[in-house]
Write an enzyme that holds these catalytic residues in place. Structure first.
Site, PDB file in Angstrom:
ATOM      1  N   ASP A   1      -2.983  45.378  31.053  1.00  0.00           N
ATOM      2  CA  ASP A   1      -2.023  45.821  30.189  1.00  0.00           C
ATOM      3  C   ASP A   1      -1.537  45.000  29.429  1.00  0.00           C
ATOM      4  O   ASP A   1      -1.229  43.676  29.848  1.00  0.00           O
ATOM      5  CB  ASP A   1      -1.080  46.587  31.200  1.00  0.00           C
ATOM      6  CG  ASP A   1      -0.205  45.721  32.094  1.00  0.00           C
ATOM      7  OD1 ASP A   1      -1.061  45.015  32.521  1.00  0.00           O
ATOM      8  OD2 ASP A   1       0.725  45.798  32.047  1.00  0.00           O
ATOM      9  N   GLU A   2      -0.819  45.471  28.294  1.00  0.00           N
ATOM     10  CA  GLU A   2       0.248  44.445  27.245  1.00  0.00           C
ATOM     11  C   GLU A   2      -0.235  43.277  27.280  1.00  0.00           C
ATOM     12  O   GLU A   2       0.589  42.241  27.366  1.00  0.00           O
ATOM     13  CB  GLU A   2       1.468  44.410  28.255  1.00  0.00           C
ATOM     14  CG  GLU A   2       2.189  46.178  28.451  1.00  0.00           C
ATOM     15  CD  GLU A   2       3.475  45.973  29.097  1.00  0.00           C
ATOM     16  OE1 GLU A   2       4.119  46.786  28.770  1.00  0.00           O
ATOM     17  OE2 GLU A   2       3.345  45.260  30.179  1.00  0.00           O
ATOM     18  N   ALA A   3      -1.589  42.841  26.840  1.00  0.00           N
ATOM     19  CA  ALA A   3      -1.929  41.667  26.554  1.00  0.00           C
ATOM     20  C   ALA A   3      -1.706  41.326  24.954  1.00  0.00           C
ATOM     21  O   ALA A   3      -2.516  40.936  24.219  1.00  0.00           O
ATOM     22  CB  ALA A   3      -3.555  41.426  26.819  1.00  0.00           C
TER      23      ALA A   3
ATOM     24  N   ARG B   1       6.262  48.093  24.711  1.00  0.00           N
ATOM     25  CA  ARG B   1       7.239  48.154  25.940  1.00  0.00           C
ATOM     26  C   ARG B   1       8.443  47.276  25.781  1.00  0.00           C
ATOM     27  O   ARG B   1       8.273  45.788  25.766  1.00  0.00           O
ATOM     28  CB  ARG B   1       6.484  47.943  27.312  1.00  0.00           C
ATOM     29  CG  ARG B   1       5.224  48.371  27.562  1.00  0.00           C
ATOM     30  CD  ARG B   1       5.246  50.082  27.744  1.00  0.00           C
ATOM     31  NE  ARG B   1       5.502  50.941  26.609  1.00  0.00           N
ATOM     32  CZ  ARG B   1       4.943  51.817  25.840  1.00  0.00           C
ATOM     33  NH1 ARG B   1       3.480  51.733  25.878  1.00  0.00           N
ATOM     34  NH2 ARG B   1       5.631  52.474  24.895  1.00  0.00           N
TER      35      ARG B   1
END
Ligand code: TNX
Length: 555
Positions: free
Chosen positions: A360-362, A2
């Site tokens: 999310d998005e770790a 993202r």
């Protein structure tokens, strides 16, 4: 994956061809055995409007029963309309909670009609709300309308409340105004029999990137209730701000909540504020789902307590819009003391069943650490009596028994990632569907939309509506799908006008995907119903995007 404020062009929009089949669906034992003249909603024949002679001799048509959003499971229009007059009373047969729904209805109707509309428990009345044992389910209702009155019957107060939302939409849009309007206040004759397709029909508000006040959240709750949404997911923490008071770690809110995207002053909810949001949501039959995003999206917490950082050094507060750079320190025991305290305090002030742990998005947490972290944290949620919800990356760890994964990928997300989620669903993990290129309300409608982001593409109204939650994720059993949620991220949004503009007109479509039988799904009839909502939004002061895809009838 993202990147914010992306200038990437949107993926080609290839919505499914709208189904044009006219179907009258029989859903379980709930629906009418439809007689001649019955029709499925979405098929919207023009002759449904019933008319009545009103003083002055002019005939005014009542709203067609089929105009409601979300489309009811079954509608059978016919017979004379009911007219609300100065003599109308609201009679409630049920307990205290049912009477509260009656009072809510009166509050909606009094300002615009100018009528007294007393709420009573006996005697004749034009509007009746009745609790009754019957095959209505937890949220279903039946609405019968004829010359003698309107009766809403349900097993639970939630069903009465949803029936009241339908009744609002059967009245002229001017009923939503706050000053006395001329009427007449006609409700078309017929029967609506209704219950939801999915138990989970959610909307998420990101109060971290920009803080929203209790009143702003209440305003959004009222908008959600109009469309029978029953879950309010609050994204309470992120890199840019921690928004909930936690007594055992006070700096989270006082320091971690002191700014927001762009450097503004931020804010946070005291426990009393949060309880007020929970109470208000419950009065509109919404359950609050609080989210503490972990192990990434945690800069605000890491900035507040140096101890939470692996190197013991607190980073500065962050007011940008990048994601994935922060991580709790998976190897330190204090991390789990922190998580335990936060979840304990949050669970104690949350009557709802769920606690969302993000996930999310770790990007700066190793896979091994991520799995370890989720293995430690999920049992803490269970210990405090809540069910875990996590963003779908949770399926890359070991989802706890009963956990729910919230899918936020795109149509174009790779097969392997989708298969991982589908596999978890086959193994019993529930699914909430929030495909970003369908129901992310913060995505721009077109390249000209002044607000929002575009990393998932541009999401026009038809694209947002035209998909089927039951068959969306290949390989995931339809029975795993708990429902649909429309998230609204707030990197670019900081007030209610902006929230409204991004949510309307897409939010009602997401609500319909969650509530209405698949058989009613049809863009061509939906867009006409959607257009008919605009005068209501005008009356309510809700600004919206005038999509060229929708045949608006107002100037
Ligand atoms: C992705 S969706 C995010 C958020 C952003 C959003 C903006 C998700 C689980 N993570 O951190 O705010 O995109 O659209």
């Amino acid at each position: 994956m993202r990147r914010h404020h992306s200038t990437t062009p949107p993926p080609t929009c290839t919505p499914r061809t709208a189904r044009t089949t006219r179907v009258t669906r029989v859903l379980g034992s709930l629906l009418l055995v439809t007689a001649a003249g019955a029709f499925a909603v979405g098929a919207a024949p023009a002759e449904q409007a019933s008319a009545e002679q009103v003083s002055g001799g002019q005939a005014r048509a009542a709203q067609p029963l089929s105009q409601v959003i979300p489309a009811p499971a079954s509608v059978k229009a016919g017979g004379p309309a009911y007219r609300i007059t100065s003599g109308t009373r609201i009679r409630v047969d049920g307990g205290r909670e049912a009477r509260r729904v009656g009072a809510y209805l009166a509050d909606v109707l009094r300002p615009s009609t100018g009528y007294r509309l007393p709420v009573t428990t006996q005697g004749a009345a034009g509007i009746r709300l009745r609790l009754e044992k019957g095959p209505f389910g937890a949220e279903g209702y039946r609405l019968d309308s004829g010359a003698g009155g309107v009766t809403i019957t349900a097993r639970e107060p939630a069903g009465l409340f949803h029936g009241v939302q339908t009744l609002r939409q059967l009245l002229p849009a001017a009923v939503e105004k706050k000053s006395v309007q001329p009427g007449p206040w006609l409700v078309g004759g017929g029967t609506v029999q209704d219950s939801p397709r999915y138990a989970y029909r959610g909307a998420m508000l990101d109060v971290s990137r920009h803080f929203f006040t209790v009143d702003q959240v209440k305003r959004y709750i009222d908008e959600l209730a109009l469309y029978k949404i029953n879950e309010l997911h609050l994204h309470l923490s992120d890199d840019q701000g921690w928004r909930i008071a936690i007594d055992s770690w006070p700096r989270l809110a006082t320091y971690g909540g002191s700014t927001q995207v762009g450097g503004g002053q931020g804010g946070y909810y005291t426990k009393a504020d949060y309880k007020e949001i929970v109470r208000y949501a419950a009065s509109r039959y919404l359950e609050v789902v609080p989210e503490i995003d972990m192990p990434s999206h945690t800069n605000a917490a890491l900035a507040s307590y140096a101890d939470l950082n692996c190197d013991g050094v607190a980073p500065p507060l962050y007011t940008g819009t990048n994601v994935g750079f922060s991580s709790l320190c998976v190897g330190k025991e204090v991390t789990y003391d922190f998580v335990d305290d936060v979840i304990r305090e949050l669970a104690a002030m949350t009557p709802g069943r769920y606690l969302h742990i993000g996930g999310d998005e770790a990007h700066s947490t190793s896979r091994e650490d991520y799995v370890k972290f989720m293995d430690r944290v999920q049992p803490i949620v269970a210990k405090y009596g809540k069910t875990v919800i996590g963003w779908h990356q949770l399926t890359g760890a070991t989802p706890a028994k009963g956990a729910i994964a919230q899918y936020w990928g795109l149509d174009s997300t790779g097969a392997a990632e989708k298969a991982q989620v589908a596999q978890a669903a086959q193994n019993g993990t529930g699914l909430i569907l929030s495909p970003a290129d369908r129901v992310y309300l913060d995505m721009k409608y077109t390249k000209d939309t002044p607000l929002g982001l575009a990393w998932a593409g541009y999401v026009e109204v038809q694209r947002s509506y035209d998909w089927d939650p039951g068959s969306y994720l290949p390989g995931a059993p339809a029975s795993a799908v708990r429902g649909v949620e429309a998230p609204l991220w707030s990197e670019t949004l900081s007030n209610s006008t902006q929230i409204d503009y991004m949510a309307f007109p897409r939010l009602p479509g997401a609500a319909e995907l969650g509530w209405s039988p698949a058989a009613t799904h049809d863009w061509n009839t939906y867009k006409v119903r959607l257009a008919a909502q605009a005068p209501r939004w005008d009356a309510l002061g809700i600004g919206y995007y005038r999509s060229p895809q929708v045949p608006w009838t107002t100037d």
